[in-house]
Every structure is written in structure tokens, then in C-alpha cells.
Design a protein around this motif. Structure first.
Motif, PDB file in Angstrom:
ATOM      1  N   ILE A 315      58.525 -16.972   2.328  1.00  0.00           N
ATOM      2  CA  ILE A 315      59.730 -17.708   2.419  1.00  0.00           C
ATOM      3  C   ILE A 315      60.818 -16.985   2.715  1.00  0.00           C
ATOM      4  CG2 ILE A 315      61.477 -19.075   1.037  1.00  0.00           C
ATOM      5  CD1 ILE A 315      59.209 -20.834   1.906  1.00  0.00           C
ATOM      6  N   PHE A 316      61.113 -15.708   2.253  1.00  0.00           N
ATOM      7  CA  PHE A 316      62.352 -14.682   2.537  1.00  0.00           C
ATOM      8  C   PHE A 316      62.316 -14.619   4.046  1.00  0.00           C
ATOM      9  CE2 PHE A 316      64.346 -10.786   2.934  1.00  0.00           C
ATOM     10  CZ  PHE A 316      65.428 -10.978   2.553  1.00  0.00           C
ATOM     11  N   PHE A 319      63.193 -17.302   6.580  1.00  0.00           N
ATOM     12  CA  PHE A 319      64.555 -17.981   6.525  1.00  0.00           C
ATOM     13  C   PHE A 319      65.480 -16.732   6.794  1.00  0.00           C
ATOM     14  CE2 PHE A 319      62.770 -21.375   4.374  1.00  0.00           C
ATOM     15  CZ  PHE A 319      63.426 -22.599   4.870  1.00  0.00           C
ATOM     16  N   LEU A 327      69.260 -12.424   2.965  1.00  0.00           N
ATOM     17  CA  LEU A 327      69.601 -13.580   3.259  1.00  0.00           C
ATOM     18  C   LEU A 327      71.023 -13.692   3.126  1.00  0.00           C
ATOM     19  CD1 LEU A 327      66.757 -15.464   1.312  1.00  0.00           C
ATOM     20  CD2 LEU A 327      66.990 -14.943   3.913  1.00  0.00           C
ATOM     21  N   GLU A 331      71.938 -18.672   4.931  1.00  0.00           N
ATOM     22  CA  GLU A 331      70.519 -18.664   5.070  1.00  0.00           C
ATOM     23  C   GLU A 331      69.912 -19.042   3.812  1.00  0.00           C
ATOM     24  OE1 GLU A 331      69.719 -15.225   8.681  1.00  0.00           O
ATOM     25  OE2 GLU A 331      70.260 -14.556   6.317  1.00  0.00           O
ATOM     26  N   LEU A 332      70.586 -18.509   2.591  1.00  0.00           N
ATOM     27  CA  LEU A 332      70.271 -19.091   1.564  1.00  0.00           C
ATOM     28  C   LEU A 332      70.206 -20.564   1.311  1.00  0.00           C
ATOM     29  CD1 LEU A 332      68.789 -17.285  -1.046  1.00  0.00           C
ATOM     30  CD2 LEU A 332      71.284 -17.187  -1.985  1.00  0.00           C
ATOM     31  N   GLU A 334      70.296 -22.774   3.298  1.00  0.00           N
ATOM     32  CA  GLU A 334      69.265 -23.550   4.164  1.00  0.00           C
ATOM     33  C   GLU A 334      67.873 -23.387   3.460  1.00  0.00           C
ATOM     34  OE1 GLU A 334      67.599 -25.757   7.037  1.00  0.00           O
ATOM     35  OE2 GLU A 334      69.582 -25.333   6.817  1.00  0.00           O
ATOM     36  N   LEU A 335      67.679 -22.160   2.824  1.00  0.00           N
ATOM     37  CA  LEU A 335      66.228 -22.078   2.136  1.00  0.00           C
ATOM     38  C   LEU A 335      66.138 -23.313   0.899  1.00  0.00           C
ATOM     39  CD1 LEU A 335      64.891 -18.667   0.902  1.00  0.00           C
ATOM     40  CD2 LEU A 335      64.684 -20.695  -0.566  1.00  0.00           C
ATOM     41  N   ILE A 388      60.728 -25.960  -2.459  1.00  0.00           N
ATOM     42  CA  ILE A 388      60.728 -25.096  -1.240  1.00  0.00           C
ATOM     43  C   ILE A 388      59.279 -25.014  -0.596  1.00  0.00           C
ATOM     44  CG2 ILE A 388      62.627 -23.811  -2.074  1.00  0.00           C
ATOM     45  CD1 ILE A 388      61.019 -21.427  -2.192  1.00  0.00           C
TER      46      ILE A 388
END
Length: 635
Positions: A315-316, A319, A327, A331-332, A334-335, A388
Motif C-alpha cells: 500500500i505504501f 501511494f 508519503l 499522499e497519506l 489519499e491513502l 484501505i
């Protein structure tokens, strides 16, 4: 699925506005010739309305002497029907001047349906319902809808209670902002997650097959090709980017739901949300977060498994759009855009992990933050893994550690996440120690920590393996409160003091004794280390002598000298991890604890001697009996 077994509607309003007649008319489909002052509880069966949820209707008295009971009923209501009489304008005035303010004062936070009764007696010269109610609904957002009816003529009587039930089972407030005419953020995020889950080929659009699967899952009925085409046509005419060559886009999907809500079809959106596990607060239902149960003893903790960590690494990477290994806040965001909100907005998750020079969260920081959340609130961690998109059984992402008591007996810790409580007097340097764990430079400005503060990072051991170390700073004034909860969750305790200040050392020593005494009495002894901070300053000779004596008396290691200002921390964090991993060592022993231990040893020795003596006696008796038998047989 509505999550309500019964909907309770309370009818209130001015005397003579038709409350009892309205209730009787909906229950019997007849206008009553005569009604009692207050009707008993009226129950409508499950099949009365399409949602198949029973409706209980409570009549109330408007007499001053009955005000207490009326208030009590309002506080138990799921919805309020607030009546006025269409032929008596002053009863309408009372809605805004008395009833709605009174309900607010009572903190009745349920949907309110304003109902004009006796529509058949309404003067046509009066302003229209829309003209009267628009300013009322603007001022009082709790008013869900307004409707006029006639119990005598059976006009819109059933609709009154249908709207009341619908407002409870399919509320507008969580979904839609009436002022901005937009989906509310939590609804937006939930629908985005649902869209992503239904976009099986991950092309950013729902094709005809995916739309049909979605329809079958939510409504148990397939879409005909003409219906699919009709949906896409409606969307494309209103918003061009709502449909692409691949199908219905996220923009189009969200537009459709906003359209349903604007047209009063809230049950459509609620059905979708509930099919995908959401409750009335648009969060995952509690029953979906029961696997695993996380039932554990106080000295056990929850950790992520290797499978859970591997998912988070993926996942990291997905994104980290700019590929800088961190991130950024955008970006965080959006995650976590498919979760109700970022899980790390609470104070305990602020400023707890390492970041890069630009403030982005590194992979190590990301995994550390998840480890902290899993340690502190495993249900929250579980929920956000699901939000997520964790695939398969969520239970595979977690494990419950062995009990710390068993770790001490086996003289080895198995867990991957270790928690260190950091004690010490004010201005001793506790915060600087936590900052050092995060690789941050020394800050000359001292700021007192309010409440608990966490710092978490991975620590490399000899041999190359890593453990995640969670350091929890305990303000001096919070120690007593902490001890009420106990030390069961603590793997190791560090006592920080200013090595140049004798008073600071004395307070650290008092805290050490307090923690050691509590551990001895509770059975949750913890390894303890002393940290002599500010080693760049002139050391206090009394502190040096006294610390040596205390360490000898209590059986703990000599203080670890560090200087955060000079960046000289040696192998402090590795030593903390080593102490936690050998939980049978570095446990301080007080004088009282030593006496108690000595007493136990004496008791155990006495019991052993008694047992041995008894065994000797029994053996002697047995030998004597054998000898007697042999003697008798030979004679």
C-alpha cells in the motif's frame, strides 16, 4: 438491513391540534368520533411500511402538569412528530417560538417531522406550506420534512409516519449537506471505497458487468442492458466526466447517489452502504470487527503479522506517487480517502514517528505508526486495514502475543513490538530521549509534555534483526494515574534524570522505588534502567555516589550516561530492547520485596522439610510393617 428492531415515534404539539385523531386515523384508517385525552401506546405491525420495521407511536399530553412525562418520552424517541392545526395559525407560531427551542433545550437530537393537521379546514388564503416552512427548516436543521394532512379525510395520514420512520431508518444528515448540496465527507469516502471494491479490473470505471454485479449484490435484481444504458445516459447528460469509454466513473457513481438523495430516494444509498457493512454513522458495523476478537489478558498485546506488514508495504508503495520513499501529507490523505477519516488524527498519534527532511512519512515511520495503533487500539487498526482494502480474512493480519508472565518464566520475550515507559522528573530530558529515538536534533527550548506522549521506531539488534520500540513518556504528575491501570502493558521502564542535578536524581530514585514496589505487589515486575541525561554538563558528585549505591542495593545496572545535546546516546535504545527481551533480569528489588522474598523462601524451605520428614516417617512405617510380616510368616 436497517439495524432497528422497532422505531419509536413520539407525537407532541399544542392542545387540540389533532394528535390523538392523527394516531387513531393511521392505526384504524377511520376518523374517531371521540378520543381519550391521551391514547395508550399504538403499535403498527412490520408489514405496515415497506421497510418491515414495527412502529410504536406514543401520544402525549400538553398539560403543564404532564410536562415531566412528555420530556421523558421525547428523550426516548427515535423521531418526533410535531403537530399544529392548519386552521389555527397561532399553533404554527408555537412551533418556532416554543416547541423547537424546547426540544433543543432538552437535547433531543432526533429527526423532527412538522405536521399540519386538519388540512380540510385550511384557509386557502393562507401562505403555502413551502413559503411557511422554508425559513423554519433553514433555522432548525433538525426538522427533516414538513407535511400537511387530514385525519378526517384520510389525506396523507400514513405518509406522516412513513416519513418519520424513513427519517430514522434512512437519515439524511449523515449523507448530505443541505447547505452546500454535496455529499458529506464520510459518505463520499464510503462510496469511493465501494466503487473501488466493485471495480474488479481496476480500470477506474464500472463496466456493464461490474454495474450488474453491483446491482445484484445490493438489490438482488440484475440490470437489463437497456437500464444500464439509461443510467449512463442520465449521468453523461448531466456530467460529461461521469462516463468514460470503460463505463461509469467514480465521478458518475458519486453523482448518481447525490441525485438519489436530492430526489428523496435516500433508501437507495443507505441500502448500498449497509450491504457493504456500514452502520448509521457510516462506519463499519461492530459485528464486522469481531474477527479476530482480540480477547486477551492484560499482559498480552496485539501485533501485525508478516502478512499484514507485507500488505502495508504494498500500500505504501502504491501511494508513494513521486517515488521519494515517503508519503507526503497529500499522499497519506489519499491513502486513507476510503476510510471515514485518517486514523492518526488523535493526539497520541501526532509527531510519533520519523519523517524525511520534507516532512513525509518514511516506510519505517509508516509501519511503526501502524504498529503503535495496533498496540493501542487493535480494533481501530483492523477497521482501517479493511477500509484501505486488506484482502482475505482480516484475522490473518494480527497475532496476540504470549503473556508477559510466561515470558519471564521462560526468560525470553517473543514479541516484535516492545513498550518502554519513560519516567523521570520534570525537565530531566524525557522528551529529548523520545526525540532521539526518532532521529531528531536536540532542542534547547523545553516544553512540558501534557499527558502521555509516544515515540516509535525500529531498533536494530546485534545480528541485524529489528524490533519496534514504543516509548511512552509519563509526565511526573501522571504516575499515580498510570499505576491505577497497572504495569501489565509495560515491557521495560526507563528512569531519566538530570545527572548534574542531585534533586533530579533523588526524584528519579523515588520513582524507581515506587514502580518497583508496585510491580512487586501486583506481580507485574518490569526490567528497569536508569538513564543519566545531560552528560555534557558537570555531573553532581552526590548523584553519582547515590546512584551507585541504589543500583547495588536494588540489583539494577549502573546508569546509562547520555547527552542528547552532543548527540551522544551510545547504544541506549539497543540496551533498552535487550533489557525488555530478557524480562527476568534488571528487575529492581526493594527492601520490602527482599524481605518478602526471604520470608517466602523460609516458608518454602519449612514446607520442604516437613514434607521430607513426613516421607521418612511413612517410609519407616512401611519398612516396619514389612519386617513384621516377614517375621510372622517365618515363625
Amino acid at each position: 438491513m436497517s439495524f432497528k428492531e422497532v422505531v419509536r415515534v413520539v407525537v407532541v404539539g399544542e392542545p387540540g391540534t389533532g394528535k390523538s385523531s392523527l394516531i387513531t386515523a393511521v392505526a384504524t384508517e377511520n376518523f374517531p368520533d371521540r378520543t381519550p385525552p391521551v391514547l395508550p401506546l399504538t403499535k403498527l405491525p412490520p408489514d405496515f411500511y415497506p421497510d418491515r420495521v414495527p412502529l410504536h407511536i406514543v401520544d402525549t399530553s400538553s398539560r403543564p402538569e404532564d410536562k415531566g412525562r412528555l420530556e421523558a418520552e421525547c428523550k426516548k424517541a427515535d423521531a418526533i412528530v410535531l403537530t399544529y392545526a392548519c386552521d389555527r395559525p397561532h399553533t404554527l407560531d408555537q412551533i418556532s417560538s416554543y416547541w423547537l427551542p424546547e426540544l433543543r433545550q432538552l437535547e433531543v437530537k432526533v429527526p423532527i417531522i412538522v405536521v399540519g393537521c386538519k388540512l380540510d379546514l385550511r384557509d386557502e388564503r393562507q401562505p403555502s406550506l413551502e413559503q411557511v416552512m422554508a425559513p423554519l427548516m433553514h433555522e432548525f436543521r433538525e426538522v427533516e420534512t414538513c407535511i400537511e394532512c387530514s385525519a378526517l379525510k384520510q389525506i396523507q395520514v400514513a405518509e406522516v409516519f412513513y416519513y418519520a420512520q424513513k427519517a430514522v431508518l434512512h437519515p439524511t444528515a449523515p449523507l448530505f449537506d443541505q447547505e452546500t448540496q454535496n455529499l458529506k465527507p464520510r459518505c463520499f469516502r464510503a462510496l469511493k471505497r465501494i466503487f473501488i471494491l466493485c471495480d474488479h479490473d481496476r480500470d477506474g470505471a464500472l463496466n456493464d458487468a461490474e454495474l450488474n454485479d453491483f446491482q445484484v449484490k445490493c438489490f438482488n435484481a440484475p440490470l437489463q442492458p437497456s437500464e444500464v444504458a439509461g443510467v449512463k445516459k442520465v449521468v453523461s447528460e448531466k456530467i460529461a466526466e461521469g462516463v468514460s469509454e470503460n463505463g461509469l466513473t467514480l465521478t458518475g457513481f458519486l453523482f448518481l447517489h447525490a441525485l438519489f438523495i436530492e430526489r428523496g430516494r435516500l433508501e437507495t444509498t443507505w441500502t448500498v452502504l449497509r450491504k457493504f457493512g456500514y452502520d448509521n454513522d457510516i462506519k463499519l458495523r461492530e459485528d464486522l470487527l469481531q474477527n479476530p476478537s482480540f480477547k486477551r489478558a492484560s499482559d498480552q498485546s496485539v501485533e501485525l503479522t508478516e502478512k499484514g506488514e507485507d500488505f502495508l508495504k504494498g500500500i505504501f508503495s502504491a501511494f508513494d506517487v513521486d517515488g521519494d520513499g515517503a508519503l507526503r501529507p497529500q499522499e497519506l490523505e489519499e491513502l486513507f480517502s476510503t476510510a471515514p477519516s485518517s486514523p492518526w488524527e488523535e493526539p497520541e498519534y501526532k509527531d510519533t514517528v520519523e519523517t524525511n527532511a520534507a516532512g513525509g512519512m518514511t516506510l519505517n515511520g509508516f509501519l511503526s505508526q501502524w504498529a503503535l495503533m495496533t498496540l493501542l487500539d487493535p480494533v481501530k487498526s483492523l477497521a482501517h486495514l479493511i477500509y484501505i482494502g486488506y484482502p482475505g480474512d482480516p484475522a490473518s493480519a494480527f497475532r496476540i502475543t504470549r503473556r508477559r508472565r510466561q515470558d519471564r518464566k521462560r526468560q525470553r520475550l517473543q514479541r516484535s513490538v516492545l513498550q518502554c515507559y519513560v519516567f523521570g522528573p520534570t525537565n530531566a530530558g524525557k522528551s529529548s530521549v523520545l526525540n532521539a529515538l526518532l532521529g531528531r536534533p536536540y532542542n534547547e527550548i523545553h516544553a512540558h509534555t501534557e499527558g502521555y506522549r509516544y515515540a516509535v521506531n525500529s531498533v536494530e539488534q546485534l545480528g541485524g534483526s529489528k524490533k519496534i520500540l514504543v516509548m511512552k513518556e509519563i509526565p511526573e504528575e501522571s504516575v499515580r494515574d498510570l499505576l491505577q491501570d497497572g504495569l501489565a502493558a509495560c515491557d521495560v521502564a526507563a528512569f531519566v534524570y538530570d545527572s548534574s542535578d542531585e534533586a533530579s536524581w533523588k526524584r528519579a530514585a523515588e520513582l524507581l522505588v515506587e514502580i518497583a514496589t508496585h510491580g512487586e505487589s501486583s506481580g507485574f515486575e518490569v526490567p528497569c534502567l536508569l538513564v543519566a541525561a545531560k552528560d555534557d554538563m558537570e555531573p553532581d558528585s552526590n548523584a553519582i555516589q547515590n546512584s551507585a549505591r541504589v543500583c547495588t542495593d536494588m540489583g539494577v545496572e549502573a546508569p546509562i550516561s547520555v547527552s542528547m545535546k552532543l548527540g551522544d546516546i551510545g547504544n541506549l535504545f539497543r540496551r533498552i530492547v535487550d533489557a525488555a527481551q530478557r524480562p527476568h533480569l534488571s528487575i529492581p528489588e526493594t527492601e520490602a520485596g527482599r524481605s518478602h522474598k526471604h520470608y517466602r523462601q523460609m516458608v518454602n524451605r519449612s514446607v520442604t522439610l516437613v514434607a521430607v520428614s513426613a516421607a521418612v516417617v511413612v517410609a519407616g512405617v512401611a519398612i516396619y510393617r514389612a519386617y513384621s510380616l516377614r517375621k510372622n510368616s517365618s515363625s
